[in-house]
Motif scaffolding. Structure first.
Motif, mmCIF file in Angstrom:
data_model
loop_
_atom_site.group_PDB
_atom_site.id
_atom_site.type_symbol
_atom_site.label_atom_id
_atom_site.label_comp_id
_atom_site.label_asym_id
_atom_site.label_seq_id
_atom_site.Cartn_x
_atom_site.Cartn_y
_atom_site.Cartn_z
ATOM 1 N N ILE A 97 -3.010 6.554 2.403
ATOM 2 C CA ILE A 97 -2.598 5.231 1.804
ATOM 3 C C ILE A 97 -3.885 4.192 2.243
ATOM 4 C CG2 ILE A 97 -1.458 4.627 3.934
ATOM 5 C CD1 ILE A 97 0.643 3.292 2.335
ATOM 6 N N THR A 98 -4.387 3.737 1.266
ATOM 7 C CA THR A 98 -5.294 2.634 1.187
ATOM 8 C C THR A 98 -4.904 1.354 0.933
ATOM 9 O OG1 THR A 98 -6.652 4.414 0.493
ATOM 10 C CG2 THR A 98 -7.842 1.994 0.509
ATOM 11 N N PRO A 99 -4.803 0.310 1.835
ATOM 12 C CA PRO A 99 -4.403 -1.014 1.343
ATOM 13 C C PRO A 99 -5.892 -1.691 0.884
ATOM 14 C CG PRO A 99 -4.872 -0.743 3.817
ATOM 15 C CD PRO A 99 -5.138 0.625 3.351
ATOM 16 N N LEU A 100 -5.652 -2.294 -0.440
ATOM 17 C CA LEU A 100 -6.735 -2.739 -1.016
ATOM 18 C C LEU A 100 -7.005 -4.098 -0.923
ATOM 19 C CD1 LEU A 100 -6.264 -0.940 -4.537
ATOM 20 C CD2 LEU A 100 -7.841 -0.287 -2.454
ATOM 21 N N ASP A 101 -8.086 -4.901 -1.347
ATOM 22 C CA ASP A 101 -8.248 -6.379 -1.080
ATOM 23 C C ASP A 101 -7.034 -7.097 -1.610
ATOM 24 O OD1 ASP A 101 -10.727 -6.087 -0.192
ATOM 25 O OD2 ASP A 101 -11.751 -6.133 -2.072
ATOM 26 N N GLY A 102 -6.491 -8.079 -0.792
ATOM 27 C CA GLY A 102 -5.558 -8.908 -1.232
ATOM 28 C C GLY A 102 -4.205 -8.659 -0.375
ATOM 29 N N VAL A 103 -4.108 -7.494 0.469
ATOM 30 C CA VAL A 103 -2.972 -7.060 1.095
ATOM 31 C C VAL A 103 -2.941 -7.727 2.532
ATOM 32 C CG1 VAL A 103 -1.994 -5.027 2.180
ATOM 33 C CG2 VAL A 103 -2.860 -4.818 -0.009
ATOM 34 N N LYS A 104 -1.816 -8.158 2.901
ATOM 35 C CA LYS A 104 -1.608 -8.906 4.178
ATOM 36 C C LYS A 104 -1.633 -7.604 5.287
ATOM 37 C CE LYS A 104 1.237 -11.646 6.855
ATOM 38 N NZ LYS A 104 2.656 -11.880 7.121
ATOM 39 N N GLY A 109 2.870 -6.250 8.727
ATOM 40 C CA GLY A 109 2.239 -5.439 7.934
ATOM 41 C C GLY A 109 2.393 -5.619 6.392
ATOM 42 N N PHE A 110 2.435 -4.517 5.619
ATOM 43 C CA PHE A 110 2.409 -4.581 4.262
ATOM 44 C C PHE A 110 3.771 -3.352 3.832
ATOM 45 C CE2 PHE A 110 -1.002 -1.849 5.115
ATOM 46 C CZ PHE A 110 -0.787 -0.911 4.320
ATOM 47 N N PHE A 111 4.018 -3.692 2.574
ATOM 48 C CA PHE A 111 5.234 -2.700 2.539
ATOM 49 C C PHE A 111 4.780 -1.240 2.119
ATOM 50 C CE2 PHE A 111 7.613 -0.664 -1.168
ATOM 51 C CZ PHE A 111 8.826 -0.819 -0.574
ATOM 52 N N CYS A 112 5.205 -0.383 2.759
ATOM 53 C CA CYS A 112 4.719 1.040 2.523
ATOM 54 C C CYS A 112 5.736 2.047 2.905
ATOM 55 C CB CYS A 112 3.718 1.332 3.407
ATOM 56 S SG CYS A 112 3.853 1.369 5.106
ATOM 57 N N PHE A 145 -3.755 -0.182 10.075
ATOM 58 C CA PHE A 145 -4.648 0.098 8.710
ATOM 59 C C PHE A 145 -5.831 -0.843 8.769
ATOM 60 C CE2 PHE A 145 -0.763 2.470 8.236
ATOM 61 C CZ PHE A 145 -1.131 3.659 7.234
ATOM 62 N N VAL A 146 -6.745 -0.589 7.884
ATOM 63 C CA VAL A 146 -7.798 -1.403 7.622
ATOM 64 C C VAL A 146 -7.994 -1.470 6.224
ATOM 65 C CG1 VAL A 146 -10.135 -1.665 8.011
ATOM 66 C CG2 VAL A 146 -9.134 -0.666 9.754
ATOM 67 N N ARG A 147 -8.173 -2.847 5.699
ATOM 68 C CA ARG A 147 -8.392 -2.953 4.338
ATOM 69 C C ARG A 147 -9.517 -2.008 3.543
ATOM 70 N NH1 ARG A 147 -8.258 -8.176 4.496
ATOM 71 N NH2 ARG A 147 -6.158 -8.483 4.355
ATOM 72 N N ASN A 148 -9.395 -1.612 2.502
ATOM 73 C CA ASN A 148 -10.097 -0.631 1.614
ATOM 74 C C ASN A 148 -10.690 0.596 2.565
ATOM 75 O OD1 ASN A 148 -10.251 -2.409 -0.465
ATOM 76 N ND2 ASN A 148 -11.627 -3.753 0.555
ATOM 77 N N LYS A 149 -9.921 1.043 3.646
ATOM 78 C CA LYS A 149 -10.132 2.473 4.102
ATOM 79 C C LYS A 149 -8.895 2.953 4.105
ATOM 80 C CE LYS A 149 -11.762 4.308 8.338
ATOM 81 N NZ LYS A 149 -12.066 3.988 10.075
#
Length: 185
Positions: A97-104, A109-112, A145-149
């Motif tokens: 799973i990769t959180p992209l730019d714009g994800v809180k 966290g974010f919805f996953c 989690f780290v954005r774009n990673k």
């Protein structure tokens, strides 16, 4: 009235009747056939993607594995407690799973969350497996989690043994776009 005038008049009347019947049928069935919200609420899958990646709400998903277990253990080799009735098995879905730019990120966290789906339309929600080696939620402070990673996520499901041959993949939803994606093995 001549025969040719009667034929023309009859042809026009039949054409008008067919047009009115078609318009009536379209107006009557339109809410059921083309309404994306109704289709979504009925549980229809809008996309099927083999393993992925697929991007939903600025998060990229890729199904890496879907494996069957009788029990799960933590890092110290102790059995993880799950709501597991007799005759059931544990299905572990490993997801990149990769959180992209714009994800809180951060608190909340974010919805996953994904649901496990079989070819009969049955759905199983994921369970939290505390002390598992991989995070089971995106808001896990021990595994941020780290954005774009790309990071690893585990989704744990308890299903009846009879359902295992019918499992088709995990289902991810986006309610704002009425999008339901099935990631298959």
């Amino acid at each position: 009235m001549k025969l040719s005038q009667r034929t023309v008049r009859l042809t026009v009347q039949i054409s008008l009747l067919v047009a009115l019947a078609a318009t009536s049928a379209f107006m009557l069935l339109r809410p059921y056939l083309g309404d994306t919200e109704t289709i979504y609420k009925n549980g229809a899958v809008t996309e099927v993607v083999q393993q992925g990646p697929v991007t939903i709400e600025q998060v990229q998903w890729k199904l890496e594995s879907l494996e069957e277990y009788t029990q799960l253990v933590d890092t110290e080799k102790k059995t993880i407690s799950l709501d597991q009735p007799a005759g059931s098995v544990i299905i572990l879905a490993t997801i990149a799973i990769t959180p992209l730019d714009g994800v809180k990120l951060g608190a909340g966290g974010f919805f996953c969350t994904a649901k496990l789906r079989d070819d009969r339309g049955n759905l199983w929600p994921s369970q939290d497996a505390f002390d598992f080696a991989l995070p089971t939620r995106c808001s896990d402070d021990d595994h941020p989690f780290v954005r774009n990673k790309t990071g690893q996520l585990a989704q744990v499901y308890v299903v009846p043994k009879s359902a295992v041959p019918h499992l088709s993949g995990i289902q991810i939803e986006n309610q704002s776009d009425y999008r339901r994606v099935l990631l298959t093995r």
